[in-house]
Design an enzyme around this catalytic site. Structure first.
Site, mmCIF file in Angstrom:
data_model
loop_
_atom_site.group_PDB
_atom_site.id
_atom_site.type_symbol
_atom_site.label_atom_id
_atom_site.label_comp_id
_atom_site.label_asym_id
_atom_site.label_seq_id
_atom_site.Cartn_x
_atom_site.Cartn_y
_atom_site.Cartn_z
ATOM 1 N N THR A 250 0.706 -0.997 -0.183
ATOM 2 C CA THR A 250 -0.154 -0.273 0.221
ATOM 3 C C THR A 250 0.740 0.891 0.297
ATOM 4 O OG1 THR A 250 -1.674 -0.823 1.404
ATOM 5 C CG2 THR A 250 -2.136 1.401 0.923
ATOM 6 N N ARG B 134 7.727 -2.975 3.078
ATOM 7 C CA ARG B 134 7.485 -2.483 4.599
ATOM 8 C C ARG B 134 8.673 -4.243 5.046
ATOM 9 N NH1 ARG B 134 3.502 1.358 6.680
ATOM 10 N NH2 ARG B 134 3.849 2.866 5.429
ATOM 11 N N SER C 271 6.251 4.059 8.668
ATOM 12 C CA SER C 271 5.127 5.081 9.087
ATOM 13 C C SER C 271 4.722 4.993 11.052
ATOM 14 C CB SER C 271 3.726 4.801 8.723
ATOM 15 O OG SER C 271 2.318 5.561 8.363
ATOM 16 N N HIS C 272 2.859 4.298 11.113
ATOM 17 C CA HIS C 272 2.963 4.045 12.294
ATOM 18 C C HIS C 272 3.300 2.399 13.068
ATOM 19 C CE1 HIS C 272 0.787 2.774 9.797
ATOM 20 N NE2 HIS C 272 0.100 1.575 10.457
ATOM 21 N N LYS D 119 9.974 4.521 0.847
ATOM 22 C CA LYS D 119 8.649 4.711 -0.140
ATOM 23 C C LYS D 119 9.390 5.909 -1.518
ATOM 24 C CE LYS D 119 5.832 6.784 1.004
ATOM 25 N NZ LYS D 119 4.530 7.806 1.617
ATOM 26 N N ASP E 84 2.027 10.673 13.228
ATOM 27 C CA ASP E 84 2.132 9.208 13.585
ATOM 28 C C ASP E 84 3.980 9.121 13.228
ATOM 29 O OD1 ASP E 84 2.267 10.052 10.823
ATOM 30 O OD2 ASP E 84 1.909 7.984 10.322
ATOM 31 N N ASP F 21 5.829 9.527 10.621
ATOM 32 C CA ASP F 21 7.065 10.202 9.566
ATOM 33 C C ASP F 21 5.798 11.296 9.150
ATOM 34 O OD1 ASP F 21 4.074 8.013 8.597
ATOM 35 O OD2 ASP F 21 4.650 8.023 6.908
ATOM 36 N N ASP G 2 2.237 11.563 8.835
ATOM 37 C CA ASP G 2 0.880 12.009 7.504
ATOM 38 C C ASP G 2 0.250 12.426 9.129
ATOM 39 O OD1 ASP G 2 2.004 9.152 8.397
ATOM 40 O OD2 ASP G 2 2.058 8.992 5.389
ATOM 41 N N ARG G 3 -0.051 11.534 9.553
ATOM 42 C CA ARG G 3 -1.244 10.952 10.025
ATOM 43 C C ARG G 3 -1.566 11.880 10.957
ATOM 44 N NH1 ARG G 3 -2.557 4.255 10.191
ATOM 45 N NH2 ARG G 3 -1.529 4.252 8.328
ATOM 46 N N THR H 244 -7.696 2.501 -0.848
ATOM 47 C CA THR H 244 -6.596 2.613 -0.219
ATOM 48 C C THR H 244 -5.659 2.711 -0.274
ATOM 49 O OG1 THR H 244 -8.640 1.194 1.251
ATOM 50 C CG2 THR H 244 -5.870 1.713 2.098
ATOM 51 N N GLU I 214 -8.395 9.982 4.267
ATOM 52 C CA GLU I 214 -8.788 7.827 4.927
ATOM 53 C C GLU I 214 -9.233 7.846 6.156
ATOM 54 O OE1 GLU I 214 -6.216 5.361 2.191
ATOM 55 O OE2 GLU I 214 -4.743 6.763 2.893
ATOM 56 N N GLU I 215 -9.761 6.768 6.422
ATOM 57 C CA GLU I 215 -10.266 6.835 7.727
ATOM 58 C C GLU I 215 -9.196 6.080 8.238
ATOM 59 O OE1 GLU I 215 -9.051 3.332 8.454
ATOM 60 O OE2 GLU I 215 -8.352 3.323 6.685
ATOM 61 N N SER I 216 -7.879 5.919 7.913
ATOM 62 C CA SER I 216 -6.561 5.587 8.922
ATOM 63 C C SER I 216 -6.547 6.840 9.399
ATOM 64 C CB SER I 216 -5.926 4.946 7.607
ATOM 65 O OG SER I 216 -4.786 4.942 6.598
ATOM 66 N N LYS J 21 -0.466 12.951 2.502
ATOM 67 C CA LYS J 21 -1.051 13.207 3.960
ATOM 68 C C LYS J 21 -0.129 13.973 4.545
ATOM 69 C CE LYS J 21 -1.393 8.206 5.471
ATOM 70 N NZ LYS J 21 -1.053 7.654 4.961
HETATM 71 C C1 VG1 Z 1 -3.005 1.374 5.891
HETATM 72 C C2 VG1 Z 1 -4.368 2.433 5.382
HETATM 73 C C3 VG1 Z 1 -4.340 3.090 4.709
HETATM 74 C C4 VG1 Z 1 -3.318 3.916 4.199
HETATM 75 C C5 VG1 Z 1 -1.886 3.204 4.995
HETATM 76 C C6 VG1 Z 1 -0.058 4.020 4.184
HETATM 77 O O1 VG1 Z 1 -2.847 0.956 4.638
HETATM 78 O O2 VG1 Z 1 -5.459 1.250 5.929
HETATM 79 O O3 VG1 Z 1 -5.471 3.950 4.420
HETATM 80 O O4 VG1 Z 1 -2.544 5.130 3.611
HETATM 81 O O5 VG1 Z 1 -1.521 2.699 5.931
HETATM 82 O O6 VG1 Z 1 -0.183 4.591 5.726
HETATM 83 P P1 VG1 Z 1 -3.330 -0.725 4.946
HETATM 84 O O7 VG1 Z 1 -3.039 -1.713 3.237
HETATM 85 O O8 VG1 Z 1 -2.480 -1.896 6.269
HETATM 86 O O9 VG1 Z 1 -4.776 -0.672 5.014
HETATM 87 V V1 VG1 Z 1 1.283 5.509 6.786
HETATM 88 O O10 VG1 Z 1 1.097 6.635 7.624
HETATM 89 O O11 VG1 Z 1 1.633 3.378 6.801
HETATM 90 O O12 VG1 Z 1 1.979 5.330 4.966
HETATM 91 CO CO CO Z 2 2.176 7.455 8.219
#
Ligand code: VG1
Ligand code: CO
Length: 545
Positions: free
Chosen positions: A16, A20, A116-117, A129, A280, A282, A284-285, A348, A367-369, A380
């Site tokens: 996504t 990772r 990320s998180h 990435k 988070d 990095d 972006d959240r 997503t 996004e919901e995340s 983001k």
């Molecule tokens: C998750 C979230 C998605 C987000 C992605 C990267 O992906 O659901 O909405 O864009 O993480 O976010 P997945 O495939 O695990 O559902 V971040 O802040 O990790 O760059």
């Molecule tokens: Co992130």
């Protein structure tokens, strides 16, 4: 320059959001090098001006192995003949800051070192990435080409050179490449200063408004100290956990109510600040809190869309459109309808918003995340979301809870939750989704959770700008009463499989209902449809957000 023989790794397909893996996987000899060479080979195919005339951006969230990977990348970038590489001081750049630097310095792209998180450390996670020229994550066609290169790689290019001093700004030549260590705050802050009215926000803090921002020992610490405390005059101590640590202090830098429990608790006591937020790993959240009040990411997206034009100078001329990922709540759709703008539904992952923004079709997306952002960059942006909320609060002179309740009063409320089932075995989890997919055709018209299924499919997206099609993006079950159940497997995990079940029910009840009661029938139905207990022995999710 040295050419090093190597053999392919078979597991370097980006998910996504980039590649990772466990940190130790990245620490294997040649693992980083192979992936980066595959990226550079892909970049070179598109570099019509010649790579020697192009700039590359490099930075990360400060986690364990960030610096080591950066040193490897700098040597390889020089061997591969990039004209210039901009790298954040201490190898730090938040994800939205990488996007800002790429755009402002007309770079060809950038490498973001982050998972990320996900937690950081030698036994935790790492990631790489690639972002393209528009500043956004590489689209699927591009990451697929990277993957093909990883499968066919036989050598990579590097130079012999000791580690570069990343702790001080400055520049040096490595072969024919100019390596510039830049201030990671500069470009990003400039972008935000163009969008927001910093005077108004300064006045808000001067009037006694209090905020607590939790940087979760991750990359937003320096940005938050600079922007909130130094530029906007929030009192010292507003930013907590503001020093980036390689292991994020042992925590998950994931800004939800579970992992930011300390902040949530602080917002729920007598005398709590007016506003709480977190970002988070990095940057972006974002998590948005009022006193004793949690704003769901779907509501936050809807509210930012609703108030942007009146509360934020950068959007004074109105919004071109809005967009949300498919599993994200439909709250923003209703705002878009009221504003008479289009609302796009994408798969997503932030990479799907890039084309819409480049084509001028959408301004704000989310996004919901816990991800919200706009066309000021192509990622983001957590600190941006916090500034949006500060602007809304300054403009409306209301509390967070009042702003949200006003919205529910006017538009109704999307009751919404995401249930994650982590640590599943990959094979049976995939089988479970496959089996549900094959049942979808027979589901339409059947009764569930007190309503009737009107559509059951596996979401497929045709990009309206370039016509590319992305299939199998999540199973969605739509009910007559507007409720939805969505199921998909995560594409960012580093171990086993994670099932995500998203449930939503829309009620025009001014938001007075109890969320667990409202959603319980849908949660139950989702488990039954998936046969979760029979197949995986699981009833309860690992985390609800
Ligand atoms: C998750 C979230 C998605 C987000 C992605 C990267 O992906 O659901 O909405 O864009 O993480 O976010 P997945 O495939 O695990 O559902 V971040 O802040 O990790 O760059
Ligand atoms: Co992130």
């Amino acid at each position: 320059m040295r050419t090093i023989k190597t053999t392919p790794f078979k597991d370097q397909r980006p998910g996504t959001s980039g590649l990772r893996k466990k940190t130790r996987v990245f620490m294997q000899p040649n693992y980083v090098e192979n992936f980066v060479q595959a990226v550079f080979n892909t970049v070179r195919e598109d570099a019509t001006q010649g790579i020697e005339n192009e700039t590359l951006v490099v930075g990360g969230d400060g986690r364990f192995y960030n610096r080591e990977a950066t040193q490897k990348i700098l040597r390889m970038a020089a061997a591969n003949g990039f004209g210039r590489v901009l790298v954040g001081r201490e190898s730090l750049l938040s994800t939205p800051a990488v996007s800002a630097v790429i755009r402002r310095r007309s770079a060809i792209g950038g490498l973001v070192l982050s998972a990320s998180h996900n937690p950081g450390g030698i036994d935790a996670d790492f990631g790489i990435k690639y972002n393209v020229r528009n500043g956004g994550p590489a689209p699927e066609a591009f990451t697929e080409r990277i993957y093909q290169h990883t499968l066919n790689l036989s050598e990579y290019l590097t130079v012999d050179h000791p580690d570069i001093d990343l702790d001080h700004e400055g520049s040096l030549r490595l072969e024919n490449t100019e390596i510039v260590v830049i201030d990671p705050l500069l470009d990003y802050t400039a972008v935000l200063a163009e969008l927001f009215d910093f005077d108004t926000l300064r006045a808000l803090f001067q009037s006694g408004f209090r905020m607590r921002f939790d940087a979760m020992h991750a990359v937003t610490g320096p940005y938050a100290h600079h922007i909130f405390e130094q530029l906007l005059g929030a009192s010292a101590g507003t930013v907590i956990n503001g020093t980036p640590l390689v292991d994020f202090g042992g925590h998950h830098p994931d800004p939800n109510q579970v992992n930011a429990a300390e902040l949530v608790a602080h917002m729920n006591v007598a005398g709590a600040p007016d506003f709480g937020a977190a970002c988070d790993g990095d940057g972006d959240r974002n998590l948005i809190l009022g006193r004793n009040f949690f704003v769901t990411p779907g509501d936050s997206l809807a509210l930012i869309t609703e108030h942007a034009q009146s509360a934020i100078p950068g959007y004074r001329s109105g919004l071109a459109g809005a967009a949300r990922s498919m599993p994200t709540s439909t709250a923003v759709d209703r705002v878009a309808a009221a504003l008479d703008i289009r609302c796009y539904e994408t798969p997503t992952g932030w990479k799907f918003f890039g084309n819409l923004m480049d084509a001028g079709r959408c301004t704000i997306c989310g996004e919901e995340s816990f991800g919200t952002g706009s066309n000021h960059v192509r990622e983001k942006d957590g600190v941006w979301a916090v500034l949006c909320w500060l602007s809304i609060l300054a403009h409306t002179r209301k509390s967070v809870a009042e702003v949200v309740k006003d919205h529910w009063q006017q538009f109704g409320r999307s009751y919404y939750q995401r249930h994650d089932y982590e640590g599943l075995q990959a094979a049976p989890a995939t089988q479970m989704i496959d089996d549900l997919r094959s049942k979808l055709a027979t589901l339409s018209g059947t009764q569930v959770a007190g309503s009737r299924i009107t559509l059951a499919d596996d979401f497929s997206y045709t990009d309206p700008v370039d016509g590319s099609v992305s299939g199998r993006q999540g199973i969605r079950i739509l009910l007559e009463d507007g409720s939805r159940i969505v199921c998909r497997l995560s594409g960012t995990g580093t171990e086993g499989a994670t099932l995500r079940v998203y449930v939503e029910r829309y009620l025009k009840d001014a938001g007075e209902g109890n969320i667990n009661d409202v959603l319980a029938p849908l949660v139950e139905e989702a488990r039954n449809l998936l046969e979760l207990r029979q197949r995986l022995g699981r009833d309860e999710p690992t985390i609800i957000t």
